[in-house]
Design a protein around this motif. Structure first.
Motif, PDB file in Angstrom:
ATOM      1  N   ALA A 163       1.355   3.623 -42.831  1.00 32.31           N
ATOM      2  CA  ALA A 163       0.877   2.255 -43.026  1.00 32.31           C
ATOM      3  C   ALA A 163       1.310   1.687 -44.370  1.00 32.31           C
ATOM      4  O   ALA A 163       1.753   0.533 -44.458  1.00 32.31           O
ATOM      5  CB  ALA A 163      -0.644   2.207 -42.891  1.00 32.31           C
ATOM      6  N   GLU A 164       1.186   2.489 -45.415  1.00 34.80           N
ATOM      7  CA  GLU A 164       1.519   1.977 -46.750  1.00 34.80           C
ATOM      8  C   GLU A 164       2.978   1.560 -46.821  1.00 34.80           C
ATOM      9  O   GLU A 164       3.310   0.481 -47.325  1.00 34.80           O
ATOM     10  CB  GLU A 164       1.228   3.055 -47.796  1.00 34.80           C
ATOM     11  CG  GLU A 164       1.506   2.602 -49.222  1.00 34.80           C
ATOM     12  CD  GLU A 164       1.191   3.675 -50.249  1.00 34.80           C
ATOM     13  OE1 GLU A 164       1.456   3.437 -51.447  1.00 34.80           O
ATOM     14  OE2 GLU A 164       0.688   4.754 -49.856  1.00 34.80           O
ATOM     15  N   GLN A 165       3.859   2.391 -46.297  1.00 32.58           N
ATOM     16  CA  GLN A 165       5.287   2.066 -46.331  1.00 32.58           C
ATOM     17  C   GLN A 165       5.599   0.858 -45.450  1.00 32.58           C
ATOM     18  O   GLN A 165       6.371  -0.024 -45.838  1.00 32.58           O
ATOM     19  CB  GLN A 165       6.102   3.266 -45.870  1.00 32.58           C
ATOM     20  CG  GLN A 165       7.613   3.015 -45.868  1.00 32.58           C
ATOM     21  CD  GLN A 165       8.392   4.235 -45.425  1.00 32.58           C
ATOM     22  OE1 GLN A 165       7.821   5.281 -45.128  1.00 32.58           O
ATOM     23  NE2 GLN A 165       9.712   4.114 -45.366  1.00 32.58           N
ATOM     24  N   ALA A 166       4.995   0.808 -44.255  1.00 35.38           N
ATOM     25  CA  ALA A 166       5.246  -0.316 -43.347  1.00 35.38           C
ATOM     26  C   ALA A 166       4.785  -1.629 -43.967  1.00 35.38           C
ATOM     27  O   ALA A 166       5.478  -2.650 -43.871  1.00 35.38           O
ATOM     28  CB  ALA A 166       4.543  -0.079 -42.017  1.00 35.38           C
ATOM     29  N   MET A 167       3.605  -1.616 -44.586  1.00 32.53           N
ATOM     30  CA  MET A 167       3.094  -2.851 -45.183  1.00 32.53           C
ATOM     31  C   MET A 167       3.954  -3.289 -46.368  1.00 32.53           C
ATOM     32  O   MET A 167       4.196  -4.487 -46.547  1.00 32.53           O
ATOM     33  CB  MET A 167       1.629  -2.662 -45.598  1.00 32.53           C
ATOM     34  CG  MET A 167       0.672  -2.526 -44.432  1.00 32.53           C
ATOM     35  SD  MET A 167      -1.088  -2.569 -44.902  1.00 32.53           S
ATOM     36  CE  MET A 167      -1.223  -1.081 -45.883  1.00 32.53           C
ATOM     37  N   ARG A 168       4.416  -2.318 -47.149  1.00 34.83           N
ATOM     38  CA  ARG A 168       5.182  -2.661 -48.351  1.00 34.83           C
ATOM     39  C   ARG A 168       6.618  -3.067 -48.023  1.00 34.83           C
ATOM     40  O   ARG A 168       7.111  -4.096 -48.501  1.00 34.83           O
ATOM     41  CB  ARG A 168       5.182  -1.473 -49.311  1.00 34.83           C
ATOM     42  CG  ARG A 168       5.930  -1.753 -50.625  1.00 34.83           C
ATOM     43  CD  ARG A 168       5.940  -0.544 -51.550  1.00 34.83           C
ATOM     44  NE  ARG A 168       6.701   0.571 -50.984  1.00 34.83           N
ATOM     45  CZ  ARG A 168       6.153   1.673 -50.499  1.00 34.83           C
ATOM     46  NH1 ARG A 168       4.836   1.820 -50.501  1.00 34.83           N
ATOM     47  NH2 ARG A 168       6.909   2.644 -49.999  1.00 34.83           N
ATOM     48  N   GLU A 169       7.298  -2.279 -47.166  1.00 38.98           N
ATOM     49  CA  GLU A 169       8.728  -2.479 -46.968  1.00 38.98           C
ATOM     50  C   GLU A 169       9.049  -3.389 -45.784  1.00 38.98           C
ATOM     51  O   GLU A 169      10.015  -4.161 -45.847  1.00 38.98           O
ATOM     52  CB  GLU A 169       9.411  -1.122 -46.765  1.00 38.98           C
ATOM     53  CG  GLU A 169       9.276  -0.196 -47.968  1.00 38.98           C
ATOM     54  CD  GLU A 169       9.948   1.144 -47.734  1.00 38.98           C
ATOM     55  OE1 GLU A 169      10.574   1.322 -46.660  1.00 38.98           O
ATOM     56  OE2 GLU A 169       9.843   2.026 -48.614  1.00 38.98           O
TER      57      GLU A 169
ATOM     58  N   ASP B  79       8.054  -5.298 -33.273  1.00 37.46           N
ATOM     59  CA  ASP B  79       7.347  -4.140 -32.757  1.00 37.46           C
ATOM     60  C   ASP B  79       6.047  -3.929 -33.520  1.00 37.46           C
ATOM     61  O   ASP B  79       5.860  -4.440 -34.634  1.00 37.46           O
ATOM     62  CB  ASP B  79       8.218  -2.884 -32.883  1.00 37.46           C
ATOM     63  CG  ASP B  79       9.464  -2.963 -32.000  1.00 37.46           C
ATOM     64  OD1 ASP B  79       9.383  -3.619 -30.951  1.00 37.46           O
ATOM     65  OD2 ASP B  79      10.498  -2.374 -32.385  1.00 37.46           O
ATOM     66  N   GLU B  80       5.151  -3.147 -32.926  1.00 35.16           N
ATOM     67  CA  GLU B  80       3.909  -2.783 -33.613  1.00 35.16           C
ATOM     68  C   GLU B  80       4.207  -1.920 -34.834  1.00 35.16           C
ATOM     69  O   GLU B  80       5.139  -1.120 -34.828  1.00 35.16           O
ATOM     70  CB  GLU B  80       2.981  -2.016 -32.668  1.00 35.16           C
ATOM     71  CG  GLU B  80       2.290  -2.875 -31.646  1.00 35.16           C
ATOM     72  CD  GLU B  80       1.266  -2.091 -30.853  1.00 35.16           C
ATOM     73  OE1 GLU B  80       0.965  -0.936 -31.249  1.00 35.16           O
ATOM     74  OE2 GLU B  80       0.772  -2.596 -29.837  1.00 35.16           O
ATOM     75  N   GLN B  81       3.368  -2.097 -35.871  1.00 34.22           N
ATOM     76  CA  GLN B  81       3.510  -1.297 -37.076  1.00 34.22           C
ATOM     77  C   GLN B  81       2.130  -0.881 -37.557  1.00 34.22           C
ATOM     78  O   GLN B  81       1.152  -1.609 -37.384  1.00 34.22           O
ATOM     79  CB  GLN B  81       4.234  -2.088 -38.166  1.00 34.22           C
ATOM     80  CG  GLN B  81       5.611  -2.569 -37.746  1.00 34.22           C
ATOM     81  CD  GLN B  81       6.428  -3.059 -38.916  1.00 34.22           C
ATOM     82  OE1 GLN B  81       6.653  -2.336 -39.890  1.00 34.22           O
ATOM     83  NE2 GLN B  81       6.885  -4.304 -38.836  1.00 34.22           N
TER      84      GLN B  81
ATOM     85  N   PHE C  92      -3.618  -8.319 -34.371  1.00 38.48           N
ATOM     86  CA  PHE C  92      -4.173  -7.184 -35.099  1.00 38.48           C
ATOM     87  C   PHE C  92      -4.965  -6.320 -34.116  1.00 38.48           C
ATOM     88  O   PHE C  92      -5.805  -6.839 -33.380  1.00 38.48           O
ATOM     89  CB  PHE C  92      -5.095  -7.654 -36.223  1.00 38.48           C
ATOM     90  CG  PHE C  92      -4.392  -8.329 -37.373  1.00 38.48           C
ATOM     91  CD1 PHE C  92      -4.243  -7.671 -38.588  1.00 38.48           C
ATOM     92  CD2 PHE C  92      -3.881  -9.616 -37.251  1.00 38.48           C
ATOM     93  CE1 PHE C  92      -3.608  -8.289 -39.653  1.00 38.48           C
ATOM     94  CE2 PHE C  92      -3.246 -10.233 -38.303  1.00 38.48           C
ATOM     95  CZ  PHE C  92      -3.102  -9.561 -39.517  1.00 38.48           C
ATOM     96  N   TYR C  93      -4.706  -5.015 -34.101  1.00 36.17           N
ATOM     97  CA  TYR C  93      -5.385  -4.093 -33.192  1.00 36.17           C
ATOM     98  C   TYR C  93      -6.260  -3.141 -34.001  1.00 36.17           C
ATOM     99  O   TYR C  93      -5.788  -2.507 -34.953  1.00 36.17           O
ATOM    100  CB  TYR C  93      -4.363  -3.285 -32.386  1.00 36.17           C
ATOM    101  CG  TYR C  93      -3.424  -4.133 -31.569  1.00 36.17           C
ATOM    102  CD1 TYR C  93      -3.703  -4.444 -30.245  1.00 36.17           C
ATOM    103  CD2 TYR C  93      -2.244  -4.644 -32.123  1.00 36.17           C
ATOM    104  CE1 TYR C  93      -2.842  -5.230 -29.480  1.00 36.17           C
ATOM    105  CE2 TYR C  93      -1.382  -5.432 -31.373  1.00 36.17           C
ATOM    106  CZ  TYR C  93      -1.686  -5.720 -30.068  1.00 36.17           C
ATOM    107  OH  TYR C  93      -0.838  -6.507 -29.319  1.00 36.17           O
ATOM    108  N   GLY C  94      -7.530  -3.050 -33.631  1.00 35.17           N
ATOM    109  CA  GLY C  94      -8.433  -2.188 -34.382  1.00 35.17           C
ATOM    110  C   GLY C  94      -9.698  -1.876 -33.615  1.00 35.17           C
ATOM    111  O   GLY C  94      -9.762  -1.964 -32.393  1.00 35.17           O
TER     112      GLY C  94
ATOM    113  N   ARG D  90      -3.182  -1.432 -36.587  1.00 34.46           N
ATOM    114  CA  ARG D  90      -1.857  -1.782 -36.077  1.00 34.46           C
ATOM    115  C   ARG D  90      -1.719  -3.302 -36.084  1.00 34.46           C
ATOM    116  O   ARG D  90      -2.691  -4.023 -35.926  1.00 34.46           O
ATOM    117  CB  ARG D  90      -1.651  -1.269 -34.648  1.00 34.46           C
ATOM    118  CG  ARG D  90      -1.550   0.238 -34.513  1.00 34.46           C
ATOM    119  CD  ARG D  90      -1.644   0.632 -33.055  1.00 34.46           C
ATOM    120  NE  ARG D  90      -2.960   0.332 -32.501  1.00 34.46           N
ATOM    121  CZ  ARG D  90      -3.189  -0.134 -31.275  1.00 34.46           C
ATOM    122  NH1 ARG D  90      -2.177  -0.391 -30.473  1.00 34.46           N
ATOM    123  NH2 ARG D  90      -4.411  -0.351 -30.853  1.00 34.46           N
ATOM    124  N   VAL D  91      -0.485  -3.755 -36.226  1.00 31.48           N
ATOM    125  CA  VAL D  91      -0.204  -5.187 -36.202  1.00 31.48           C
ATOM    126  C   VAL D  91       1.087  -5.411 -35.440  1.00 31.48           C
ATOM    127  O   VAL D  91       1.975  -4.545 -35.426  1.00 31.48           O
ATOM    128  CB  VAL D  91      -0.102  -5.765 -37.632  1.00 31.48           C
ATOM    129  CG1 VAL D  91       1.187  -5.337 -38.312  1.00 31.48           C
ATOM    130  CG2 VAL D  91      -0.216  -7.285 -37.625  1.00 31.48           C
TER     131      VAL D  91
END
Length: 603
Positions: free
Chosen positions: A476-482, A568-570, A536-538, A561-562
């Motif tokens: 998640a951290e990498q997906a949100m940042r990059e 695509d979902e991340q 947003f999926y939660g 997930r978003v």
């Protein structure tokens, strides 16, 4: 001024197009088959009839259609090849010639499966999403205006004579834009009633109107095995009756798809999908589901008009249309809109027990659960999927006239709920929210059948009312940042549950939630990195210990997930914390529209 006739005989030349025959005839134009330099085209010539008003408007509409088409370039939208004037001075458009069937003809001839319907409507919704992103509205979606190309089975949206686009000149003489009555959203008729004395009032056509028309198209195809026949039909936009659920008329329609169609036809536009991109994703999710119920024909082939030889090489004869069974009329009158599901009742019992375990004597004493309503032909969650019944579904149209005014009367249907049902009890809301989640229903049912201790140990949804702190999903951290370019502390506004508008909603503690970024967001930062339509999926939780809050218990939703439009979902780490206005029987009441934050760890 006298209109110029446009009777165009065969062998007429129009700017080099050799006209051979008429292939279409509408209120604003006639369409001819033409050939030029070895290419076939549909030559659309603006027309004037005495009943159609100022003939110059037919030219203006044709030119506006051309302008709209020049703004579009999509494989599922008809393309223009040229334009000009005939020898008699009528505007003409040369369009791609689509050798295909209308949606209604395709349904009867090819006997498509539920999954094939979903595939076609996914592409239709995708084309509409593309169209709407460029400010174009079709305004006359119907079964006749979508063709299925014979060569590759691709749907193509045609006939933009009623279309409009941003900043287009208003050509409408009356209160409503041009269109087909049966496919108009009910709010259009409400507008006419409210502004009947205002001669200059004009209805502002919206994307929600297009979504309603898609719902009418899909409802007709799923419930009527012979949609090409001219006969009375139930008016799905009736102000007196709710449209009957497709599954009630055709047991082959899966419950989750029936619920989706009901949402498309919802009388409240805010309860329909937020836009056509969201609708496309709904269709895509259902199409990708491996459930075998989607791989059978939507109607028994023997009920339709087959034009293709069967396995023995013979053409089947059409069956006579019988009257609609009286039992169906009674069921429609008695059935409430979106009935309770048996799974919701079982899950509710588990939620009550779990709530009692967590809060002990201070929790409210659970009332006896209501007797669950069993949907027609329910599927046992633990049993393999069985083929649909061979018996013919009830016919939707009786031979006699209907008391419902035109367009298209047919059967008596569900009367509108009274004001007492406008704000349903928590039980009703919870049961509504269990729909359209087929992938999770089996697991939820299995969890519900376990004892409390076993459910807690297994981590079933009903047991996850009070969350503990833990790290964010892997990646998640990498997906949100990059990938998403989100930063810790970014704040985004969304509807916590995409099935409702900005209103108080009962959330089931431990249940999955799908949020969406609605229209009307004004913050530039959010529009850049979490635009309208982002999902947003939660999962929802209830916190009674205030979690450091000063204003009482909280609803907390952790979105892990978003999915941005077209991506695509991340994995993500996004938290919404809202005031819990009430808690009862494992359900939390809170306002559906609020903001959440990007975090690096669940609080």
């Amino acid at each position: 001024m006298t209109a110029t006739p446009i009777e165009t005989p065969p062998s007429t030349l129009i700017d080099g197009w050799q006209v051979s025959k008429e292939i279409g005839n509408g209120g604003f134009a006639r369409v001819f088959l033409g050939e030029k330099n070895g290419n076939r085209g549909a030559i659309k010539v603006a027309r004037h009839r005495e009943v159609s008003g100022d003939f110059k408007q037919t030219h203006a509409r044709t030119l506006r259609e051309l302008t709209a088409l020049l703004m579009l370039d999509h494989p599922n939208i008809v393309r223009p090849q040229g334009h000009g004037y005939t020898a008699t001075g009528n505007v003409y458009l040369a369009l791609d010639y689509v050798d295909g069937w209308t949606l209604a003809e395709w349904s009867e001839r090819k006997h498509p499966t539920i999954r094939e319907f979903l595939s076609v409507f996914e592409k239709i919704a995708g084309a509409l999403s593309y169209m709407h992103s460029r400010g174009v509205l079709h305004r006359d979606l119907k079964l006749l205006n979508v063709l299925i190309r014979k060569s590759d089975g691709e749907p193509v949206i045609i006939d933009f004579s009623c279309a409009t686009y941003s900043l287009a000149e208003d050509l409408t003489e009356g209160g409503l834009p041009p269109g087909t009555e049966r496919y108009r959203a009910p709010e259009q008729f409400q507008f006419l009633r409210e502004h009947k004395d205002e001669h200059r009032a004009r209805y502002a056509f919206q994307v929600a109107d297009e979504i309603f028309a898609v719902g009418v198209m899909l409802h007709e195809l799923l419930t009527d095995s012979r949609p090409t026949e001219f006969r009375p039909r139930f008016a799905l936009n009736s102000q007196q009756f709710e449209p009957p659920p497709p599954r009630l008329a055709n047991a082959r329609v899966p419950e989750v798809l029936s619920d989706l169609v009901e949402s498309l036809l919802d009388r409240d536009p805010s309860r329909r999908p937020v836009d056509t991109e969201a609708l496309r994703r709904e269709f895509a999710d259902l199409r990708a589901d491996p459930i075998v119920d989607y791989d059978v024909p939507a109607h028994p082939p023997s009920e339709q008009h087959p034009s293709e030889p069967d396995a023995q090489g013979a053409l089947g004869a059409p069956l006579p249309i019988g009257p609609a069974p009286l039992k169906l009329h009674v069921a429609l009158m008695k059935r409430p809109h979106r009935p309770a599901r048996w799974l919701a009742g079982v899950a509710g019992v588990v939620a009550l027990v779990v709530a009692a375990a967590f809060w002990g004597p201070s929790a409210e004493s659970p009332a006896p659960p209501p007797e669950p309503r069993v949907a027609p032909n329910p599927r046992p969650p633990s049993a393999p999927h069985s083929p649909p019944p061979i018996a013919a579904p009830p016919v939707m149209s009786p031979p006699g006239p209907s008391p419902v005014p035109a367009p298209g009367p047919a059967i008596a249907a569900v009367p509108k709920e009274g004001s007492a049902l406008k704000n349903p009890a928590p039980e009703v809301l919870t049961q509504e929210r269990t729909s359209r989640m087929p992938k999770k229903s089996v697991a939820a049912a299995e969890c519900a059948s376990l004892s409390l201790i076993a459910a807690l140990a297994a981590g079933c949804p009903g047991a996850q009312i009070r969350p503990e702190s833990f790290t964010c999903p892997a990646g998640a951290e990498q997906a949100m940042r990059e990938n998403l370019h989100w930063t810790d502390g970014d704040n985004f506004t969304l509807l916590l549950d995409d099935r409702y508008g900005r209103e108080d909603v009962w959330f089931t503690a431990g249940a999955e939630v799908v949020g969406i970024v609605p229209k009307g967001i004004g913050r530039e930062r959010q529009l850049e990195v979490a635009p309208v339509g982002t999902r947003f999926y939660g999962r929802a939780y209830y916190l009674s210990d205030k979690m450091g809050r000063a204003d009482g218990p909280a609803l907390v939703i952790r979105y892990d997930r978003v999915k941005l439009p077209g991506q695509d979902e991340q994995p993500i780490c996004f938290v919404v914390e809202a005031t819990a206005k009430a808690f009862k029987d494992g359900r939390v009441k809170s306002f559906n529209g609020t903001s959440g934050s990007v975090v690096d760890r669940w609080p």
